[in-house]
Design a protein around this motif. Structure first.
Motif, mmCIF file in Angstrom:
data_model
loop_
_atom_site.group_PDB
_atom_site.id
_atom_site.type_symbol
_atom_site.label_atom_id
_atom_site.label_comp_id
_atom_site.label_asym_id
_atom_site.label_seq_id
_atom_site.Cartn_x
_atom_site.Cartn_y
_atom_site.Cartn_z
ATOM 1 N N VAL A 42 0.874 -1.183 0.000
ATOM 2 C CA VAL A 42 0.000 0.000 0.000
ATOM 3 C C VAL A 42 0.904 1.224 0.000
ATOM 4 N N THR A 43 0.969 1.899 -1.129
ATOM 5 C CA THR A 43 1.863 3.043 -1.226
ATOM 6 C C THR A 43 1.207 4.193 -1.976
ATOM 7 N N TYR A 44 1.803 5.346 -1.830
ATOM 8 C CA TYR A 44 1.390 6.517 -2.585
ATOM 9 C C TYR A 44 2.657 7.225 -3.053
ATOM 10 N N ASP A 45 2.789 7.383 -4.368
ATOM 11 C CA ASP A 45 3.968 8.046 -4.928
ATOM 12 C C ASP A 45 3.819 9.557 -4.867
ATOM 13 N N ILE A 46 4.798 10.207 -4.274
ATOM 14 C CA ILE A 46 4.847 11.658 -4.308
ATOM 15 C C ILE A 46 5.711 12.070 -5.502
ATOM 16 N N ILE A 47 6.821 11.367 -5.665
ATOM 17 C CA ILE A 47 7.674 11.545 -6.837
ATOM 18 C C ILE A 47 8.327 10.198 -7.122
ATOM 19 N N ARG A 48 8.369 9.797 -8.400
ATOM 20 C CA ARG A 48 8.986 8.514 -8.765
ATOM 21 C C ARG A 48 9.809 8.674 -10.029
ATOM 22 N N ASN A 49 11.049 8.197 -9.974
ATOM 23 C CA ASN A 49 11.981 8.314 -11.108
ATOM 24 C C ASN A 49 12.102 9.758 -11.587
ATOM 25 N N GLY A 50 12.028 10.696 -10.630
ATOM 26 C CA GLY A 50 12.148 12.108 -10.964
ATOM 27 C C GLY A 50 10.873 12.718 -11.505
ATOM 28 N N CYS A 51 9.802 11.907 -11.613
ATOM 29 C CA CYS A 51 8.522 12.395 -12.142
ATOM 30 C C CYS A 51 7.576 12.709 -10.985
ATOM 31 N N VAL A 52 7.071 13.930 -10.951
ATOM 32 C CA VAL A 52 6.154 14.341 -9.887
ATOM 33 C C VAL A 52 4.823 13.635 -10.070
ATOM 34 N N ARG A 53 4.345 12.976 -9.006
ATOM 35 C CA ARG A 53 3.077 12.232 -9.070
ATOM 36 C C ARG A 53 1.990 12.857 -8.200
ATOM 37 N N ASP A 54 2.375 13.804 -7.363
ATOM 38 C CA ASP A 54 1.420 14.444 -6.461
ATOM 39 C C ASP A 54 1.282 15.910 -6.864
ATOM 40 N N SER A 55 0.037 16.336 -7.092
ATOM 41 C CA SER A 55 -0.199 17.698 -7.613
ATOM 42 C C SER A 55 0.192 18.777 -6.604
ATOM 43 N N THR A 56 0.336 18.417 -5.325
ATOM 44 C CA THR A 56 0.680 19.428 -4.317
ATOM 45 C C THR A 56 2.196 19.523 -4.106
ATOM 46 N N TYR A 57 2.949 18.668 -4.817
ATOM 47 C CA TYR A 57 4.408 18.685 -4.687
ATOM 48 C C TYR A 57 4.980 19.940 -5.337
ATOM 49 N N ALA A 58 5.915 20.573 -4.665
ATOM 50 C CA ALA A 58 6.598 21.748 -5.224
ATOM 51 C C ALA A 58 8.016 21.796 -4.669
ATOM 52 N N THR A 59 8.944 22.255 -5.498
ATOM 53 C CA THR A 59 10.312 22.422 -5.025
ATOM 54 C C THR A 59 10.530 23.885 -4.662
ATOM 55 N N TYR A 60 11.480 24.120 -3.789
ATOM 56 C CA TYR A 60 11.808 25.469 -3.357
ATOM 57 C C TYR A 60 13.261 25.772 -3.664
ATOM 58 N N TYR A 61 13.535 27.059 -3.801
ATOM 59 C CA TYR A 61 14.896 27.492 -4.061
ATOM 60 C C TYR A 61 15.827 27.015 -2.947
ATOM 61 N N SER A 62 16.977 26.525 -3.344
ATOM 62 C CA SER A 62 18.011 26.148 -2.380
ATOM 63 C C SER A 62 19.272 26.931 -2.709
ATOM 64 N N PRO A 63 19.891 27.534 -1.698
ATOM 65 C CA PRO A 63 21.110 28.309 -1.959
ATOM 66 C C PRO A 63 22.321 27.423 -2.274
ATOM 67 N N TYR A 64 22.170 26.116 -2.052
ATOM 68 C CA TYR A 64 23.297 25.207 -2.258
ATOM 69 C C TYR A 64 22.901 24.050 -3.165
ATOM 70 N N THR A 65 23.848 23.571 -3.988
ATOM 71 C CA THR A 65 23.562 22.430 -4.866
ATOM 72 C C THR A 65 23.434 21.148 -4.062
ATOM 73 N N HIS A 66 24.065 21.102 -2.874
ATOM 74 C CA HIS A 66 24.023 19.883 -2.067
ATOM 75 C C HIS A 66 22.836 19.872 -1.093
ATOM 76 N N MET A 67 21.845 20.719 -1.358
ATOM 77 C CA MET A 67 20.644 20.780 -0.514
ATOM 78 C C MET A 67 19.405 20.857 -1.404
ATOM 79 N N VAL A 68 18.379 20.068 -1.078
ATOM 80 C CA VAL A 68 17.100 20.157 -1.792
ATOM 81 C C VAL A 68 15.995 20.491 -0.805
ATOM 82 N N ARG A 69 15.031 21.270 -1.262
ATOM 83 C CA ARG A 69 13.883 21.650 -0.441
ATOM 84 C C ARG A 69 12.616 21.419 -1.253
ATOM 85 N N PHE A 70 11.635 20.781 -0.627
ATOM 86 C CA PHE A 70 10.374 20.548 -1.324
ATOM 87 C C PHE A 70 9.238 20.436 -0.334
ATOM 88 N N LYS A 71 8.021 20.435 -0.853
ATOM 89 C CA LYS A 71 6.839 20.325 0.016
ATOM 90 C C LYS A 71 5.753 19.542 -0.693
#
Length: 116
Positions: A42-71
């Motif tokens: 029983v699973t729910y994909d938020i993102i799979r293979n780099g493809c966004v699967r959830d309509s509420t998913y969003a990425t945010y600006y990150s000041p560093y390449t070694h950091m990711v931010r999302f919601k």
């Protein structure tokens, strides 16, 4: 545990402990499950293979390449306990290596490829 209301924004941040600016972090897959020991039944994909699967998913600006931010918006599995577990796979690549996974984005495999 971290408590949130249904549909409330859930913000996540992941980063490498190395501050090497030649490294890039990429969110490949994030899967939610009501069971912390089973991310296949029983699973729910938020993102799979780099493809966004959830309509509420969003990425945010990150000041560093070694950091990711999302919601994404908090949700609950129907008829299951209110706990939701998240498992994410991230990829580390060399910066500007455009042949690496980090620069390929969403990968949709054909059915024939996926079955072999």
């Amino acid at each position: 545990s971290y408590y949130v209301d249904i549909n409330q924004n859930l913000f996540l941040e992941a980063y490498l402990h190395s501050s090497d600016s030649n490294l890039v972090l990429f969110v490949d897959t994030c899967v939610a499950s009501p069971n912390p020991h089973n991310f296949t039944t029983v699973t729910y994909d938020i993102i799979r293979n780099g493809c966004v699967r959830d309509s509420t998913y969003a990425t945010y600006y990150s000041p560093y390449t070694h950091m990711v931010r999302f919601k994404f918006n908090a949700f609950q599995f129907i008829r299951n306990n209110p706990l939701v577990y998240l498992q994410c796979e991230l990829v580390v690549c060399r910066a500007y290596d455009y042949s690496s996974r980090c620069y390929q984005g969403c990968i949709t495999r054909s059915k024939r490829e996926a079955s072999s």
